[in-house]
Design a protein around this motif. Structure first.
Motif, PDB file in Angstrom:
ATOM      1  N   LEU A 469       0.812  -1.217   0.000  1.00 26.74           N
ATOM      2  CA  LEU A 469       0.000   0.000   0.000  1.00 26.74           C
ATOM      3  C   LEU A 469       0.845   1.266   0.000  1.00 26.74           C
ATOM      4  O   LEU A 469       0.306   2.373  -0.126  1.00 26.74           O
ATOM      5  CB  LEU A 469      -0.923   0.022   1.229  1.00 26.74           C
ATOM      6  CG  LEU A 469      -2.176  -0.862   1.175  1.00 26.74           C
ATOM      7  CD1 LEU A 469      -2.936  -0.772   2.490  1.00 26.74           C
ATOM      8  CD2 LEU A 469      -3.081  -0.478   0.013  1.00 26.74           C
ATOM      9  N   ALA A 470       2.154   1.123   0.160  1.00 23.15           N
ATOM     10  CA  ALA A 470       3.031   2.294   0.210  1.00 23.15           C
ATOM     11  C   ALA A 470       2.910   3.106  -1.078  1.00 23.15           C
ATOM     12  O   ALA A 470       3.025   2.569  -2.185  1.00 23.15           O
ATOM     13  CB  ALA A 470       4.480   1.864   0.422  1.00 23.15           C
ATOM     14  N   GLY A 471       2.641   4.401  -0.927  1.00 21.02           N
ATOM     15  CA  GLY A 471       2.523   5.283  -2.083  1.00 21.02           C
ATOM     16  C   GLY A 471       1.232   5.141  -2.857  1.00 21.02           C
ATOM     17  O   GLY A 471       1.032   5.804  -3.875  1.00 21.02           O
ATOM     18  N   LYS A 472       0.315   4.285  -2.385  1.00 21.28           N
ATOM     19  CA  LYS A 472      -0.961   4.060  -3.075  1.00 21.28           C
ATOM     20  C   LYS A 472      -2.073   4.887  -2.417  1.00 21.28           C
ATOM     21  O   LYS A 472      -1.906   5.432  -1.334  1.00 21.28           O
ATOM     22  CB  LYS A 472      -1.328   2.576  -3.011  1.00 21.28           C
ATOM     23  CG  LYS A 472      -0.327   1.630  -3.644  1.00 21.28           C
ATOM     24  CD  LYS A 472      -0.293   1.798  -5.150  1.00 21.28           C
ATOM     25  CE  LYS A 472       0.428   0.649  -5.845  1.00 21.28           C
ATOM     26  NZ  LYS A 472       1.828   0.481  -5.430  1.00 21.28           N
ATOM     27  N   ILE A 473      -3.198   4.951  -3.078  1.00 21.23           N
ATOM     28  CA  ILE A 473      -4.450   5.592  -2.650  1.00 21.23           C
ATOM     29  C   ILE A 473      -4.314   7.119  -2.626  1.00 21.23           C
ATOM     30  O   ILE A 473      -3.619   7.695  -1.789  1.00 21.23           O
ATOM     31  CB  ILE A 473      -4.945   5.098  -1.276  1.00 21.23           C
ATOM     32  CG1 ILE A 473      -5.002   3.560  -1.211  1.00 21.23           C
ATOM     33  CG2 ILE A 473      -6.334   5.677  -0.981  1.00 21.23           C
ATOM     34  CD1 ILE A 473      -5.480   3.013   0.123  1.00 21.23           C
ATOM     35  N   SER A 474      -5.002   7.755  -3.545  1.00 22.30           N
ATOM     36  CA  SER A 474      -5.022   9.215  -3.608  1.00 22.30           C
ATOM     37  C   SER A 474      -6.107   9.764  -2.680  1.00 22.30           C
ATOM     38  O   SER A 474      -6.975   9.038  -2.209  1.00 22.30           O
ATOM     39  CB  SER A 474      -5.303   9.681  -5.034  1.00 22.30           C
ATOM     40  OG  SER A 474      -6.632   9.341  -5.416  1.00 22.30           O
ATOM     41  N   GLU A 475      -6.038  11.065  -2.454  1.00 21.39           N
ATOM     42  CA  GLU A 475      -7.031  11.718  -1.587  1.00 21.39           C
ATOM     43  C   GLU A 475      -8.429  11.568  -2.177  1.00 21.39           C
ATOM     44  O   GLU A 475      -9.402  11.329  -1.457  1.00 21.39           O
ATOM     45  CB  GLU A 475      -6.667  13.192  -1.435  1.00 21.39           C
ATOM     46  CG  GLU A 475      -7.403  13.896  -0.321  1.00 21.39           C
ATOM     47  CD  GLU A 475      -6.790  15.252  -0.014  1.00 21.39           C
ATOM     48  OE1 GLU A 475      -7.544  16.247  -0.042  1.00 21.39           O
ATOM     49  OE2 GLU A 475      -5.568  15.315   0.234  1.00 21.39           O
ATOM     50  N   LYS A 476      -8.530  11.706  -3.492  1.00 23.30           N
ATOM     51  CA  LYS A 476      -9.828  11.569  -4.152  1.00 23.30           C
ATOM     52  C   LYS A 476     -10.363  10.148  -4.026  1.00 23.30           C
ATOM     53  O   LYS A 476     -11.568   9.930  -3.803  1.00 23.30           O
ATOM     54  CB  LYS A 476      -9.695  11.949  -5.633  1.00 23.30           C
ATOM     55  CG  LYS A 476     -11.007  11.946  -6.392  1.00 23.30           C
ATOM     56  CD  LYS A 476     -10.808  12.414  -7.839  1.00 23.30           C
ATOM     57  CE  LYS A 476     -12.124  12.410  -8.591  1.00 23.30           C
ATOM     58  NZ  LYS A 476     -11.933  12.865 -10.012  1.00 23.30           N
ATOM     59  N   GLN A 477      -9.474   9.162  -4.114  1.00 26.35           N
ATOM     60  CA  GLN A 477      -9.905   7.765  -4.023  1.00 26.35           C
ATOM     61  C   GLN A 477     -10.414   7.418  -2.626  1.00 26.35           C
ATOM     62  O   GLN A 477     -11.448   6.764  -2.479  1.00 26.35           O
ATOM     63  CB  GLN A 477      -8.741   6.844  -4.403  1.00 26.35           C
ATOM     64  CG  GLN A 477      -8.413   6.838  -5.884  1.00 26.35           C
ATOM     65  CD  GLN A 477      -7.128   6.089  -6.194  1.00 26.35           C
ATOM     66  OE1 GLN A 477      -6.230   5.980  -5.350  1.00 26.35           O
ATOM     67  NE2 GLN A 477      -7.000   5.590  -7.416  1.00 26.35           N
ATOM     68  N   ILE A 478      -9.711   7.855  -1.580  1.00 28.44           N
ATOM     69  CA  ILE A 478     -10.150   7.510  -0.225  1.00 28.44           C
ATOM     70  C   ILE A 478     -11.431   8.259   0.134  1.00 28.44           C
ATOM     71  O   ILE A 478     -12.294   7.728   0.833  1.00 28.44           O
ATOM     72  CB  ILE A 478      -9.029   7.788   0.811  1.00 28.44           C
ATOM     73  CG1 ILE A 478      -9.398   7.156   2.158  1.00 28.44           C
ATOM     74  CG2 ILE A 478      -8.772   9.271   0.962  1.00 28.44           C
ATOM     75  CD1 ILE A 478      -9.508   5.657   2.158  1.00 28.44           C
ATOM     76  N   GLN A 479     -11.577   9.493  -0.372  1.00 28.30           N
ATOM     77  CA  GLN A 479     -12.822  10.212  -0.102  1.00 28.30           C
ATOM     78  C   GLN A 479     -13.995   9.507  -0.772  1.00 28.30           C
ATOM     79  O   GLN A 479     -15.083   9.406  -0.193  1.00 28.30           O
ATOM     80  CB  GLN A 479     -12.731  11.662  -0.591  1.00 28.30           C
ATOM     81  CG  GLN A 479     -13.910  12.515  -0.137  1.00 28.30           C
ATOM     82  CD  GLN A 479     -13.809  13.954  -0.579  1.00 28.30           C
ATOM     83  OE1 GLN A 479     -14.004  14.251  -1.764  1.00 28.30           O
ATOM     84  NE2 GLN A 479     -13.500  14.850   0.346  1.00 28.30           N
ATOM     85  N   GLN A 480     -13.786   8.986  -1.974  1.00 27.34           N
ATOM     86  CA  GLN A 480     -14.836   8.250  -2.662  1.00 27.34           C
ATOM     87  C   GLN A 480     -15.177   6.968  -1.905  1.00 27.34           C
ATOM     88  O   GLN A 480     -16.359   6.618  -1.761  1.00 27.34           O
ATOM     89  CB  GLN A 480     -14.389   7.910  -4.097  1.00 27.34           C
ATOM     90  CG  GLN A 480     -15.359   7.031  -4.880  1.00 27.34           C
ATOM     91  CD  GLN A 480     -16.720   7.670  -5.076  1.00 27.34           C
ATOM     92  OE1 GLN A 480     -16.833   8.896  -5.118  1.00 27.34           O
ATOM     93  NE2 GLN A 480     -17.755   6.842  -5.183  1.00 27.34           N
TER      94      GLN A 480
END
Length: 508
Positions: A469-480
């Protein structure tokens, strides 16, 4: 009708979790009540001959009841950790007064002529106690036990805040997700449990003293044996992953579980979602009650290591936190994800448009119109409200509120300014504008798995799995993803798995 349908559907979907929560709640309540009875009744019997001592004890138990339950739980954590033990201790403290008081009153108000008759018959003090005094005082004693029992079952809902489980999990989750059905299920179940336990105590009142002792002894033996078996079975190779309150931590810990079991399906992984706040989780990690939980870099420096220095770049913040955790607490802090779940200051879109608010600095022009509701943690943190007021030279009235309640309050126009996390789904749900932090008050908050060094050395395969998961998941993705759980009512497990499969981190 829609509300009733939602309630029934939620009940059906979560009946397995409800049964587990009921069992936890009943176990905590039973042991607390039993211990309180074992303490209070013998003490009341002993001090009945010493009225001055009895008054001191009555005053002491009365004072103990005035201690706020959350404060008492917080005071116990440094000594006994988190989980079931501090919850039971706190409940015992609250249960002592009614049982002691009623036992003392019941024994001291026995008609003196009855006492004299027993003495005239040549009864020994112990025989008189069990054959005459306790049976005559039993209705009053049972009344005190029933009062304590109702108090225990109600207060035990707070046990969920320190990872002890119970019906409080439903209530806290309902508040966090703004889900009335979950709140009602928890509250109604607690009320029904109190009614059932009250009826059980009424049955005991009608039984002979000897039979009551045998029945309670049997329950204690069976319950103690089951608790012992559970404790021994948990000594096996089980990985316990916990998360803070909210949808986002629950999504993350489900990702952790899927990544770990994808690499080693034989590994037994247990999740403890909504386990509590930062201090509770960190205490549980240090005492090996849990093995892993997701923590944020900014929280590490501010709350866990109390760093006097906060670097400017995300990489420097992470490396300093990792170094300090290793030195101070022998912890291993894995590589962080990409998104920054930092604090923010938010207002309604309409409020921002009316007063042309784009940055936090713009609030200086509307200070007299502001009514804020903010989380207690944000109000207390050095890098929270205190720093905002100092850097931006603004001051406004603020009320401390539970995180989810502040969103409902701003939606209902009870307040017009809140703190938030930049990934909160409610920002989209309630049409809120996050004001730009143009003076860079808020530090970087990147999430990463936290564990002890000992656990990391014993489980290198877990470390390698989670590092995906290091470096993965953007702010937009987690908010979604948060939106899908909180608003679209999808399960955190399914949302987490969908992301991992979609991004080829695990196979379908």
């Amino acid at each position: 009708m829609k509300e009733l349908h939602d309630f029934v559907q939620t009940f059906i979907d979560r009946k397995a979790a409800l049964v587990q929560a009921l069992g936890q709640h009943l176990a905590i309540s039973f042991w607390a009540l039993l211990i309180a009875v074992i303490i209070a009744i013998p003490v009341a019997i002993w001090v009945r001959r010493y009225p001055k001592v009895a008054q001191v004890i009555l005053q002491l138990t009365g004072v103990l009841q005035t201690i706020p339950s959350l404060a008492l739980l917080g005071l116990l954590i440094p000594f006994v950790g988190i989980g079931t033990v501090p919850a039971i201790i706190a409940l015992v403290v609250y249960a002592l007064l009614p049982i002691f008081q009623n036992t003392y009153v019941g024994l001291t108000e026995i008609d003196p002529s009855t006492e004299e008759a027993a003495d005239a018959m040549g009864m020994s003090p112990s025989r008189k106690l069990f054959r005459v005094e306790l049976p005559m005082a039993m209705p009053i004693i049972i009344s005190g036990i029933r009062t304590s029992m109702v108090m225990i079952i109600g207060t035990a809902t707070l046990a969920a805040l320190i990872g002890a489980g119970g019906l409080g999990n439903f209530i806290l989750l309902g508040i966090d997700r703004n889900n009335t059905s979950l709140i009602l299920i928890g509250a109604i179940s607690a009320a029904l449990l109190a009614i059932v336990m009250s009826y059980f105590i009424t049955i005991l009142q009608k039984m002979k003293f000897r039979n009551v002792v045998i029945l309670i002894g049997t329950i204690v033996v069976i319950g103690g044996g089951f608790a012992g078996y559970t404790a021994v079975s948990q000594l096996n190779q089980k990985v316990v992953i916990a998360g803070k309150l909210g949808a986002e931590p629950e999504i993350l810990i489900n990702m952790y579980k899927d990544l770990i079991t994808a690499k080693d399906p034989r590994l037994d992984v247990e999740l403890k979602p909504n386990f509590g706040k930062t201090s509770f989780l960190f205490s549980a990690l240090k005492s090996n009650q849990i093995n892993i939980y997701p923590e944020f870099t900014g929280t590490v420096l501010e709350t866990l290591t109390h760093s006097s220095v906060t670097p400017k770049t995300p990489a420097a913040i992470y490396h300093l936190g990792k170094q300090q955790l290793a030195q101070q607490d022998q912890m291993t802090y894995l590589k962080p994800m990409a998104y920054n779940n930092t604090y923010g200051i938010a207002v309604k879109d309409s409020f921002a448009q009316r007063y042309h608010l784009k940055t936090i600095e713009d609030l200086q022009n509307v200070q007299g119109k502001l009514k804020a509701g903010m989380s207690m943690e944000f109000m207390d943190r050095r890098d929270g409200l205190k720093l905002v007021e100092r850097r931006y030279h603004i001051k406004f009235p603020v009320k401390g509120m539970e995180p989810e309640l502040r969103y409902r309050a701003i939606h209902d126009n009870q307040i017009n300014l809140i703190d938030c996390y930049s990934t909160d789904s409610e920002l989209r749900q309630y049409h809120l504008t996050v004001l730009k932090d143009n003076k860079h008050v808020f530090p970087i908050y990147q999430g990463a798995p936290l564990m002890t060094q000992e656990f990391a050395k014993k489980h290198p395969q877990v470390v390698s799995s989670l590092n995906k998961l290091a470096g993965k998941i953007s702010e937009k993705q987690i908010q979604q993803m948060n939106y899908e759980v909180n608003v679209l009512d999808q399960s955190p497990a399914s949302v987490a798995r969908h992301y991992l499969v979609k991004h080829h981190l695990i196979k379908e």
